[in-house]
Design a protein around this motif. Structure first.
Motif, PDB file in Angstrom:
ATOM      1  N   ALA A  72       0.821  -1.240  -0.131  1.00 37.57           N
ATOM      2  CA  ALA A  72       0.023  -0.077   0.040  1.00 37.57           C
ATOM      3  C   ALA A  72       0.866   1.241   0.021  1.00 37.57           C
ATOM      4  O   ALA A  72       0.620   2.269  -0.758  1.00 37.57           O
ATOM      5  N   SER A  73       1.836   1.308   0.805  1.00 38.18           N
ATOM      6  CA  SER A  73       2.864   2.481   0.724  1.00 38.18           C
ATOM      7  C   SER A  73       3.639   2.537  -0.638  1.00 38.18           C
ATOM      8  O   SER A  73       3.875   3.677  -0.919  1.00 38.18           O
ATOM      9  N   MET A  74       3.851   1.479  -1.155  1.00 40.48           N
ATOM     10  CA  MET A  74       4.580   1.458  -2.474  1.00 40.48           C
ATOM     11  C   MET A  74       3.640   2.304  -3.455  1.00 40.48           C
ATOM     12  O   MET A  74       3.840   3.034  -4.348  1.00 40.48           O
ATOM     13  N   LEU A  75       2.287   1.876  -3.290  1.00 45.31           N
ATOM     14  CA  LEU A  75       1.328   2.408  -4.363  1.00 45.31           C
ATOM     15  C   LEU A  75       1.263   3.862  -4.139  1.00 45.31           C
ATOM     16  O   LEU A  75       1.164   4.564  -5.197  1.00 45.31           O
ATOM     17  N   PHE A  76       1.191   4.231  -2.830  1.00 42.04           N
ATOM     18  CA  PHE A  76       1.002   5.633  -2.515  1.00 42.04           C
ATOM     19  C   PHE A  76       2.249   6.503  -3.015  1.00 42.04           C
ATOM     20  O   PHE A  76       2.088   7.620  -3.542  1.00 42.04           O
ATOM     21  N   GLY A  77       3.505   5.760  -2.869  1.00 40.16           N
ATOM     22  CA  GLY A  77       4.553   6.509  -3.423  1.00 40.16           C
ATOM     23  C   GLY A  77       4.576   6.568  -5.090  1.00 40.16           C
ATOM     24  O   GLY A  77       5.322   7.749  -5.605  1.00 40.16           O
ATOM     25  N   ALA A  81       4.783  10.281  -6.924  1.00 37.75           N
ATOM     26  CA  ALA A  81       5.539  10.643  -7.943  1.00 37.75           C
ATOM     27  C   ALA A  81       5.076  10.978  -9.377  1.00 37.75           C
ATOM     28  O   ALA A  81       5.730  11.519 -10.112  1.00 37.75           O
ATOM     29  N   ALA A  82       3.796   9.984  -9.565  1.00 43.75           N
ATOM     30  CA  ALA A  82       3.328  10.077 -10.864  1.00 43.75           C
ATOM     31  C   ALA A  82       2.556  11.517 -10.918  1.00 43.75           C
ATOM     32  O   ALA A  82       2.624  12.229 -12.038  1.00 43.75           O
ATOM     33  N   LEU A  88      -1.535  10.873 -14.332  1.00 43.94           N
ATOM     34  CA  LEU A  88      -2.485  10.270 -13.522  1.00 43.94           C
ATOM     35  C   LEU A  88      -2.377   8.739 -13.477  1.00 43.94           C
ATOM     36  O   LEU A  88      -1.639   8.090 -14.217  1.00 43.94           O
ATOM     37  N   VAL A  89      -2.960   8.221 -12.492  1.00 45.22           N
ATOM     38  CA  VAL A  89      -2.857   6.908 -12.178  1.00 45.22           C
ATOM     39  C   VAL A  89      -4.188   6.172 -12.214  1.00 45.22           C
ATOM     40  O   VAL A  89      -4.906   6.273 -11.431  1.00 45.22           O
ATOM     41  N   SER A 293      10.635   3.708  -9.233  1.00 42.43           N
ATOM     42  CA  SER A 293      10.031   2.844 -10.317  1.00 42.43           C
ATOM     43  C   SER A 293       9.343   3.696 -11.447  1.00 42.43           C
ATOM     44  O   SER A 293       9.156   3.299 -12.634  1.00 42.43           O
ATOM     45  N   LEU A 294       9.057   5.102 -11.143  1.00 41.46           N
ATOM     46  CA  LEU A 294       8.284   6.028 -12.007  1.00 41.46           C
ATOM     47  C   LEU A 294       9.574   6.409 -13.136  1.00 41.46           C
ATOM     48  O   LEU A 294       9.046   6.268 -14.198  1.00 41.46           O
ATOM     49  N   ALA A 295      10.519   6.741 -12.696  1.00 40.59           N
ATOM     50  CA  ALA A 295      11.826   7.082 -13.119  1.00 40.59           C
ATOM     51  C   ALA A 295      12.309   6.025 -14.212  1.00 40.59           C
ATOM     52  O   ALA A 295      12.453   6.468 -15.460  1.00 40.59           O
ATOM     53  N   MET A 296      12.180   4.762 -13.879  1.00 42.69           N
ATOM     54  CA  MET A 296      12.500   3.669 -14.703  1.00 42.69           C
ATOM     55  C   MET A 296      11.368   3.645 -15.847  1.00 42.69           C
ATOM     56  O   MET A 296      11.707   3.327 -16.846  1.00 42.69           O
ATOM     57  N   LEU A 297      10.167   3.575 -15.443  1.00 41.89           N
ATOM     58  CA  LEU A 297       9.009   3.516 -16.397  1.00 41.89           C
ATOM     59  C   LEU A 297       9.091   4.523 -17.573  1.00 41.89           C
ATOM     60  O   LEU A 297       9.061   4.588 -18.573  1.00 41.89           O
TER      61      LEU A 297
END
Length: 326
Positions: A72-77, A81-82, A88-89, A293-297
């Motif tokens: 859940a914390s990963m999703l929030f992060g 970042a997005a 949007l996510v 993770s966002l930067a990698m994507l």
């Protein structure tokens, strides 16, 4: 956009530059355009923007068991970042990692024209299933193991477990008992490896471990067994919820923490500093996991070859649940 331009007394190209964060706009002009947007209650038309740019500005996230603190914390992060990057996510949760179920989740996200997918992946099987069914947008994983078929960003669980175990050994404990997470999670297995390697390097005995869940109830049940063993003076728990259950079991058995037994957790949940006593734990920076993770994507969207796996270093947070052996 033309209405905003008329209201602000500028060209519609200037409004477009303000919307896209272009640096070559004078501050006073930018403020005038933003004031006009607010006065007219302007919202950009994402559907029209997608037709023009052929980019939706939407990212998809697939998660499994995201009610647990870590996922859940990963999703929030990721969402934070997005948002900061102007995306949007949209989220699709799956109950199992069967290929047909994952295929349905990927299909739902692709119907929203997502540019890429991030998998909150506690289990490598999810990444393998995504790699098998995904033929369109690129994907990366956050968390999970390093043996999946999708590039991942994750915390170094082995190093974190070593930090916790070495801390307890440094305090003079002859050995450290471990209350593990479920064996089918790569994070749990890696924390076992880190704990065991630290003990072996120190020449300390390696106690037997029993599998369990990530819950406080599981920690309580196994903590009761540990509390009955007078030789137990140090316990490393695979997460903070497990540690919470262990603390209660020790308290009920009359074993004082940290005077009789030192306890360390993993995660540094927001509540861990308010346990009784405040919990020494290993911190994962979930916001940083989201940003990486966002930067990698985004790199993959720009055609940059992905790094296979990135591991972020954890940090030991020392509080009042650990002490020198008396």
């Amino acid at each position: 956009m033309r209405d905003v331009a008329r209201h602000a007394g500028v060209s519609h190209q200037t409004v477009s530059r303000v919307l896209n964060g272009h640096p070559r706009v004078r501050p006073e002009t930018r403020q005038r355009v933003l004031a006009a947007m607010q006065a007219l209650d302007y919202r950009r038309n994402l559907a029209a923007r997608t037709l023009v740019t052929r980019r939706s500005g939407i990212l998809g996230v697939i998660g499994v068991e995201t009610t647990l603190f870590g996922p859940a914390s990963m999703l929030f992060g990721i969402e934070e970042a997005a948002r900061a990057a102007g995306y949007l996510v949209t989220v699709a949760n799956v109950r199992t990692v069967e290929r047909q179920v994952v295929h349905g989740a990927v299909d739902r996200l692709c119907q929203h024209a997502v540019e890429g997918i991030i998998a909150v992946a506690p289990k490598p099987a999810l990444l393998d299933a995504i790699a098998a069914v995904l033929t369109g947008p690129p994907a990366v994983g956050v968390g999970g193991g390093v043996d999946g078929a999708v590039p991942t960003v994750r915390v170094d669980n082995l190093a974190g477990a070593r930090l916790a175990t070495q801390h307890l050994l440094t305090l003079g404990h002859a050995t450290v008992h471990h209350v593990a997470g479920p064996f089918d999670w790569p994070e749990a297995r890696e924390r076992i490896v880190g704990w065991r390697s630290a003990l072996l390097d120190a020449g300390a005995p390696v106690p037997v471990i029993r599998p369990g869940s990530w819950s406080a109830g599981s920690g309580y049940e196994r903590g009761q067994r540990l509390a009955r063993n007078p030789s137990v003076t140090a316990v490393f728990c695979a997460n903070d919820q497990i540690a919470l259950g262990v603390l209660r079991a020790l308290h009920e058995a009359g074993r004082r923490v940290p005077e009789d037994v030192s306890v360390v957790g993993f995660d540094d949940t927001p509540d861990s500093g308010y346990f009784l006593p405040p919990l020494t734990t290993v911190r994962q920076d979930f916001a940083e996991l989201g940003r990486h993770s966002l930067a990698m994507l985004l790199d993959r969207l720009d055609g940059v070859p992905p790094v296979a796996h990135v591991q972020l270093p954890p940090a030991l947070v020392v509080r009042a649940s650990t002490a020198w052996v008396s």
